[in-house]
Scaffold this motif. Structure first.
Motif, PDB file in Angstrom:
ATOM      1  N   VAL A  98     -68.648   7.159  11.479  1.00  0.00           N
ATOM      2  CA  VAL A  98     -67.293   6.615  11.511  1.00  0.00           C
ATOM      3  C   VAL A  98     -67.385   5.125  11.222  1.00  0.00           C
ATOM      4  O   VAL A  98     -68.179   4.411  11.848  1.00  0.00           O
ATOM      5  N   ILE A  99     -66.565   4.680  10.271  1.00  0.00           N
ATOM      6  CA  ILE A  99     -66.537   3.284   9.860  1.00  0.00           C
ATOM      7  C   ILE A  99     -65.190   2.682  10.247  1.00  0.00           C
ATOM      8  O   ILE A  99     -64.138   3.235   9.903  1.00  0.00           O
ATOM      9  N   GLY A 100     -65.224   1.562  10.955  1.00  0.00           N
ATOM     10  CA  GLY A 100     -64.015   0.811  11.252  1.00  0.00           C
ATOM     11  C   GLY A 100     -63.743  -0.154  10.115  1.00  0.00           C
ATOM     12  O   GLY A 100     -64.657  -0.824   9.629  1.00  0.00           O
ATOM     13  N   MET A 101     -62.487  -0.210   9.686  1.00  0.00           N
ATOM     14  CA  MET A 101     -62.100  -1.048   8.550  1.00  0.00           C
ATOM     15  C   MET A 101     -60.958  -1.956   8.983  1.00  0.00           C
ATOM     16  O   MET A 101     -60.016  -1.495   9.635  1.00  0.00           O
ATOM     17  N   GLY A 102     -61.024  -3.249   8.623  1.00  0.00           N
ATOM     18  CA  GLY A 102     -59.937  -4.155   8.981  1.00  0.00           C
ATOM     19  C   GLY A 102     -59.856  -5.354   8.069  1.00  0.00           C
ATOM     20  O   GLY A 102     -60.878  -5.851   7.587  1.00  0.00           O
ATOM     21  N   SER A 103     -58.617  -5.828   7.833  1.00  0.00           N
ATOM     22  CA  SER A 103     -58.382  -6.985   6.969  1.00  0.00           C
ATOM     23  C   SER A 103     -57.203  -7.786   7.501  1.00  0.00           C
ATOM     24  O   SER A 103     -56.216  -7.208   7.958  1.00  0.00           O
ATOM     25  N   ASN A 104     -57.303  -9.126   7.421  1.00  0.00           N
ATOM     26  CA  ASN A 104     -56.183  -9.974   7.812  1.00  0.00           C
ATOM     27  C   ASN A 104     -55.678 -10.835   6.648  1.00  0.00           C
ATOM     28  O   ASN A 104     -54.960 -11.801   6.844  1.00  0.00           O
ATOM     29  N   CYS A 105     -56.061 -10.481   5.421  1.00  0.00           N
ATOM     30  CA  CYS A 105     -55.692 -11.260   4.231  1.00  0.00           C
ATOM     31  C   CYS A 105     -55.412 -10.290   3.084  1.00  0.00           C
ATOM     32  O   CYS A 105     -56.289  -9.499   2.744  1.00  0.00           O
ATOM     33  N   ARG A 106     -54.198 -10.353   2.539  1.00  0.00           N
ATOM     34  CA  ARG A 106     -53.830  -9.407   1.472  1.00  0.00           C
ATOM     35  C   ARG A 106     -54.207  -7.993   1.926  1.00  0.00           C
ATOM     36  O   ARG A 106     -54.886  -7.238   1.226  1.00  0.00           O
ATOM     37  N   GLN A 107     -53.753  -7.674   3.135  1.00  0.00           N
ATOM     38  CA  GLN A 107     -54.221  -6.502   3.865  1.00  0.00           C
ATOM     39  C   GLN A 107     -54.148  -5.195   3.082  1.00  0.00           C
ATOM     40  O   GLN A 107     -55.129  -4.451   3.023  1.00  0.00           O
TER      41      GLN A 107
ATOM     42  N   ALA B 275     -62.664   5.452   8.806  1.00  0.00           N
ATOM     43  CA  ALA B 275     -63.121   6.420   7.818  1.00  0.00           C
ATOM     44  C   ALA B 275     -64.183   7.301   8.463  1.00  0.00           C
ATOM     45  O   ALA B 275     -65.109   6.800   9.097  1.00  0.00           O
ATOM     46  N   LEU B 276     -64.037   8.591   8.304  1.00  0.00           N
ATOM     47  CA  LEU B 276     -65.058   9.550   8.730  1.00  0.00           C
ATOM     48  C   LEU B 276     -65.787   9.978   7.464  1.00  0.00           C
ATOM     49  O   LEU B 276     -65.159  10.458   6.512  1.00  0.00           O
ATOM     50  N   VAL B 277     -67.088   9.741   7.432  1.00  0.00           N
ATOM     51  CA  VAL B 277     -67.878  10.018   6.225  1.00  0.00           C
ATOM     52  C   VAL B 277     -69.095  10.860   6.578  1.00  0.00           C
ATOM     53  O   VAL B 277     -69.486  10.963   7.746  1.00  0.00           O
ATOM     54  N   ARG B 278     -69.690  11.425   5.531  1.00  0.00           N
ATOM     55  CA  ARG B 278     -70.974  12.114   5.639  1.00  0.00           C
ATOM     56  C   ARG B 278     -71.935  11.353   4.755  1.00  0.00           C
ATOM     57  O   ARG B 278     -71.589  10.961   3.642  1.00  0.00           O
ATOM     58  N   THR B 279     -73.156  11.166   5.240  1.00  0.00           N
ATOM     59  CA  THR B 279     -74.126  10.399   4.473  1.00  0.00           C
ATOM     60  C   THR B 279     -75.541  10.888   4.742  1.00  0.00           C
ATOM     61  O   THR B 279     -75.826  11.434   5.806  1.00  0.00           O
ATOM     62  N   THR B 280     -76.405  10.674   3.763  1.00  0.00           N
ATOM     63  CA  THR B 280     -77.830  10.937   3.946  1.00  0.00           C
ATOM     64  C   THR B 280     -78.568   9.636   4.258  1.00  0.00           C
ATOM     65  O   THR B 280     -79.772   9.652   4.496  1.00  0.00           O
TER      66      THR B 280
ATOM     67  N   ASP C 174     -67.323  -1.977  10.017  1.00  0.00           N
ATOM     68  CA  ASP C 174     -68.303  -1.804  11.089  1.00  0.00           C
ATOM     69  C   ASP C 174     -68.622  -0.331  11.261  1.00  0.00           C
ATOM     70  O   ASP C 174     -67.718   0.514  11.289  1.00  0.00           O
ATOM     71  N   LEU C 175     -69.901  -0.035  11.384  1.00  0.00           N
ATOM     72  CA  LEU C 175     -70.346   1.317  11.689  1.00  0.00           C
ATOM     73  C   LEU C 175     -70.129   1.543  13.181  1.00  0.00           C
ATOM     74  O   LEU C 175     -70.806   0.949  14.014  1.00  0.00           O
ATOM     75  N   LEU C 176     -69.122   2.369  13.510  1.00  0.00           N
ATOM     76  CA  LEU C 176     -68.774   2.609  14.914  1.00  0.00           C
ATOM     77  C   LEU C 176     -69.547   3.769  15.514  1.00  0.00           C
ATOM     78  O   LEU C 176     -69.848   3.771  16.698  1.00  0.00           O
ATOM     79  N   ARG C 177     -69.806   4.769  14.672  1.00  0.00           N
ATOM     80  CA  ARG C 177     -70.565   5.929  15.173  1.00  0.00           C
ATOM     81  C   ARG C 177     -71.444   6.434  14.052  1.00  0.00           C
ATOM     82  O   ARG C 177     -71.036   6.533  12.901  1.00  0.00           O
ATOM     83  N   TYR C 178     -72.682   6.744  14.413  1.00  0.00           N
ATOM     84  CA  TYR C 178     -73.635   7.333  13.475  1.00  0.00           C
ATOM     85  C   TYR C 178     -74.218   8.544  14.178  1.00  0.00           C
ATOM     86  O   TYR C 178     -74.968   8.407  15.144  1.00  0.00           O
ATOM     87  N   GLY C 179     -73.827   9.748  13.718  1.00  0.00           N
ATOM     88  CA  GLY C 179     -74.204  10.954  14.454  1.00  0.00           C
ATOM     89  C   GLY C 179     -73.579  10.883  15.843  1.00  0.00           C
ATOM     90  O   GLY C 179     -72.377  10.653  15.979  1.00  0.00           O
ATOM     91  N   SER C 180     -74.392  11.000  16.873  1.00  0.00           N
ATOM     92  CA  SER C 180     -73.874  10.896  18.243  1.00  0.00           C
ATOM     93  C   SER C 180     -74.019   9.480  18.818  1.00  0.00           C
ATOM     94  O   SER C 180     -73.585   9.221  19.932  1.00  0.00           O
ATOM     95  N   LEU C 181     -74.603   8.570  18.044  1.00  0.00           N
ATOM     96  CA  LEU C 181     -74.834   7.199  18.508  1.00  0.00           C
ATOM     97  C   LEU C 181     -73.574   6.354  18.346  1.00  0.00           C
ATOM     98  O   LEU C 181     -73.028   6.243  17.249  1.00  0.00           O
ATOM     99  N   ARG C 182     -73.121   5.765  19.448  1.00  0.00           N
ATOM    100  CA  ARG C 182     -71.965   4.864  19.414  1.00  0.00           C
ATOM    101  C   ARG C 182     -72.440   3.430  19.269  1.00  0.00           C
ATOM    102  O   ARG C 182     -73.320   2.984  20.006  1.00  0.00           O
ATOM    103  N   LEU C 183     -71.839   2.712  18.319  1.00  0.00           N
ATOM    104  CA  LEU C 183     -72.165   1.310  18.065  1.00  0.00           C
ATOM    105  C   LEU C 183     -70.899   0.471  18.248  1.00  0.00           C
ATOM    106  O   LEU C 183     -69.798   1.018  18.309  1.00  0.00           O
ATOM    107  N   HIS C 184     -71.038  -0.846  18.305  1.00  0.00           N
ATOM    108  CA  HIS C 184     -69.878  -1.740  18.502  1.00  0.00           C
ATOM    109  C   HIS C 184     -69.030  -1.223  19.665  1.00  0.00           C
ATOM    110  O   HIS C 184     -67.825  -1.002  19.540  1.00  0.00           O
ATOM    111  N   THR C 185     -69.653  -1.046  20.813  1.00  0.00           N
ATOM    112  CA  THR C 185     -69.006  -0.376  21.942  1.00  0.00           C
ATOM    113  C   THR C 185     -67.742  -1.075  22.420  1.00  0.00           C
ATOM    114  O   THR C 185     -66.836  -0.417  22.922  1.00  0.00           O
TER     115      THR C 185
END
Length: 130
Positions: A9-18, A59-64, A98-109
């Motif tokens: 799961v990727i967190g996406m954010g913008s504060n300019c020309r959003q 964004a929910l993605v699949r990756t190798t 920001d990578l918020l979740r990779y598999g079961s690992l939570r990041l940027h808690t």
């Protein structure tokens, strides 16, 4: 040997020309990863910096790729969206990924405590479990 996909799961954010930056980042994420789903987009108040409102999305993605390789790809997408250290020092965030979740690992808690992240994560879970 077959490559194993990991959901992230990727967190996406913008504060300019959003809206422009979000559309560009979504296209770049989709070209880099196998996108399962995007959450809705929502404007939120900035946290910790004086700025315009942020437009956020997950964004929910699949990756190798490994988690480190995903992070490197996300930083490259930020740069492609026009992020620079000089702009960041002026609190201008063209795109933050920001990578918020990779598999079961939570990041940027700390981000997981934000109501919009909780709501968007629930939306993604509903989209993928229907």
């Amino acid at each position: 040997m077959e490559n194993k996909f990991t959901q992230a799961v990727i967190g996406m954010g913008s504060n300019c020309r959003q809206e422009e930056m979000m559309a560009k980042a979504k296209a770049l994420v989709a070209s880099e990863f196998s996108v399962v789903a995007f959450s809705r987009e929502a404007y939120t108040e900035p946290i910790g910096i004086p700025s315009d409102k942020f437009l956020n999305c997950l964004a929910l993605v699949r990756t190798t790729l490994t988690a480190d390789a995903v992070d490197r790809s996300l930083k490259a997408i930020e740069t492609a969206c026009g992020n620079t250290p000089a702009l960041r020092s002026q609190h201008v965030v063209r795109m933050d990924l920001d990578l918020l979740r990779y598999g079961s690992l939570r990041l940027h808690t700390a981000d997981w405590q934000r109501p919009y992240v909780t709501e968007m994560m629930a939306e993604l879970d509903n989209l993928t479990h229907d």
